[in-house]
Scaffold this motif. Sequence first.
Motif, mmCIF file in Angstrom:
data_model
loop_
_atom_site.group_PDB
_atom_site.id
_atom_site.type_symbol
_atom_site.label_atom_id
_atom_site.label_comp_id
_atom_site.label_asym_id
_atom_site.label_seq_id
_atom_site.Cartn_x
_atom_site.Cartn_y
_atom_site.Cartn_z
ATOM 1 N N UNK A 163 2.840 61.750 24.827
ATOM 2 C CA UNK A 163 3.927 62.196 23.139
ATOM 3 C C UNK A 163 4.621 60.193 22.567
ATOM 4 N N UNK A 164 5.221 60.627 22.778
ATOM 5 C CA UNK A 164 6.619 58.798 21.917
ATOM 6 C C UNK A 164 7.406 59.203 23.128
ATOM 7 N N UNK A 165 8.002 58.079 23.751
ATOM 8 C CA UNK A 165 8.494 57.525 24.033
ATOM 9 C C UNK A 165 9.987 57.844 23.865
ATOM 10 N N UNK A 166 11.049 57.815 24.316
ATOM 11 C CA UNK A 166 12.508 58.218 23.175
ATOM 12 C C UNK A 166 11.945 56.714 23.028
ATOM 13 N N UNK A 167 13.447 56.464 21.863
ATOM 14 C CA UNK A 167 13.532 55.560 21.046
ATOM 15 C C UNK A 167 14.494 55.137 21.203
ATOM 16 N N UNK A 168 15.854 54.960 22.109
ATOM 17 C CA UNK A 168 16.468 54.313 22.665
ATOM 18 C C UNK A 168 16.301 53.420 24.322
ATOM 19 N N UNK A 169 16.046 51.561 24.608
ATOM 20 C CA UNK A 169 16.051 51.423 25.795
ATOM 21 C C UNK A 169 16.628 52.081 27.034
ATOM 22 N N UNK A 170 17.632 52.372 27.550
ATOM 23 C CA UNK A 170 17.462 53.350 28.749
ATOM 24 C C UNK A 170 17.035 54.464 28.674
ATOM 25 N N UNK A 177 10.255 55.509 34.557
ATOM 26 C CA UNK A 177 10.773 55.921 35.600
ATOM 27 C C UNK A 177 9.860 57.195 36.145
ATOM 28 N N UNK A 178 10.528 58.422 35.567
ATOM 29 C CA UNK A 178 9.947 59.364 36.049
ATOM 30 C C UNK A 178 8.434 59.711 35.588
ATOM 31 N N UNK A 179 7.220 58.393 35.198
ATOM 32 C CA UNK A 179 6.133 58.795 35.206
ATOM 33 C C UNK A 179 5.540 57.951 36.014
ATOM 34 N N UNK A 180 5.875 57.034 36.603
ATOM 35 C CA UNK A 180 5.397 55.699 37.654
ATOM 36 C C UNK A 180 4.879 56.049 38.974
ATOM 37 N N UNK A 189 1.951 57.672 22.464
ATOM 38 C CA UNK A 189 1.861 57.605 20.602
ATOM 39 C C UNK A 189 3.724 56.876 20.426
ATOM 40 N N UNK A 190 3.578 55.544 18.915
ATOM 41 C CA UNK A 190 4.459 54.321 18.943
ATOM 42 C C UNK A 190 4.131 53.913 17.755
ATOM 43 N N UNK A 191 5.461 53.737 17.687
ATOM 44 C CA UNK A 191 5.602 53.050 15.860
ATOM 45 C C UNK A 191 5.381 51.575 15.790
ATOM 46 N N UNK A 192 5.257 51.512 14.729
ATOM 47 C CA UNK A 192 4.479 50.082 15.167
ATOM 48 C C UNK A 192 6.172 48.772 14.841
ATOM 49 N N UNK A 193 7.371 49.425 14.656
ATOM 50 C CA UNK A 193 8.363 48.763 14.830
ATOM 51 C C UNK A 193 9.730 48.786 15.971
ATOM 52 N N UNK A 194 8.371 49.785 17.319
ATOM 53 C CA UNK A 194 9.512 50.033 18.499
ATOM 54 C C UNK A 194 8.063 49.210 19.420
ATOM 55 N N UNK A 195 6.721 49.427 19.099
ATOM 56 C CA UNK A 195 5.999 48.296 19.978
ATOM 57 C C UNK A 195 5.874 47.562 20.860
ATOM 58 N N UNK A 196 7.108 46.692 20.599
ATOM 59 C CA UNK A 196 7.222 45.126 21.727
ATOM 60 C C UNK A 196 8.651 46.073 22.739
ATOM 61 N N UNK A 197 9.396 46.449 22.265
ATOM 62 C CA UNK A 197 10.255 46.614 22.942
ATOM 63 C C UNK A 197 9.645 47.844 24.184
ATOM 64 N N UNK A 198 8.779 48.554 23.952
ATOM 65 C CA UNK A 198 8.413 49.806 24.475
ATOM 66 C C UNK A 198 7.140 48.773 25.264
ATOM 67 N N UNK A 199 6.139 47.869 24.850
ATOM 68 C CA UNK A 199 5.194 47.517 25.995
ATOM 69 C C UNK A 199 6.340 46.148 27.274
#
Length: 309
Positions: A163-170, A177-180, A189-199
């Motif tokens: 699904x979507x990753x949490x929006x906050x960095x921590x 880490x749970x999925x590692x 899935x990800x919003x374009x506004x958070x793509x850089x940070x999530x990657x």
Amino acid sequence: MEEHIEAQGLHSGVAERAGEVLSELIARPLPAGLYVVATPIGNLADITLPALSVLARVDALYCEDTRHSRTLLAHYAISRPTRAYHEHNAERERPRVLAELGAGKSVALISDAGTPLISDPGYKLVRAAIAAGHPVTSLPGPSALLAALVPAGLATDAFLFAGFLPPKPKARQTRLEELKAVPAALVFFEAPSRLVESLGDIAAVLGNREAAVARELTKLHEEVRRGTPAELSQWAASAGPKGEMVILVGPPLATVVTDEAITARLEPLMTQMSLSDAARAVAQELGVPRSRAYDLALALQQGDRGRDR
């Protein structure tokens, strides 16, 4: 010229037969029940004939956004009563849907795009309908998850949709880490506004794995970018891509586990538990065959006994 005319004849035959099949489907009575219908994720032509036949016949149609769904319905000249069903009104609308089902009506549920319940509302409604004894039918079709996975070029024998990753960095880093250690490709899935940070976080936590970003699937500007998470983060920062994003990350890179590493983990555990339990625990932790860990544990035990003599 003759070949062109012949091709036109073949194409018109396909269109004619598809129209006949759809007419036959629409002519059939639609039994009562809840119909979960997949709809296009971009290209309006990406809808199945059974899905169209259900949308054309259903007593009530619940949409994630009635304004958005109106485009699809108008494109296929479908005129049915619609109501909104989304995460903000689901608690209020669910009893209404169940009452309609209880009255013997046919009800369809669609999301803005793709297959309902896949990161969309509807899970609790399906559960409630099942609990109440109402039939639930899935009308399969478009899904951004699969449409992205196929051209990504990653291993597809096992994958996990997260699904979507949490929006906050921590929180996002904690989730990664749970999925590692999951031995499968990961799909987000990800919003374009958070793509850089999530990657960037994916690169930091999951490392130098194969990855891809798919966007604007089935649309004119469809694009699939491949590379490492770090490379894709750099691309996203410079290109500023638009549209709905699907991030795909390959499974963990294979690592060589030496006998010495296994033995080092076995030694402390064998003072706390049986040889068999220690071998099982280490095999699971390091991802090695249990038989290999057991043989090394046995050799370690026999070596200790030899020194004791």
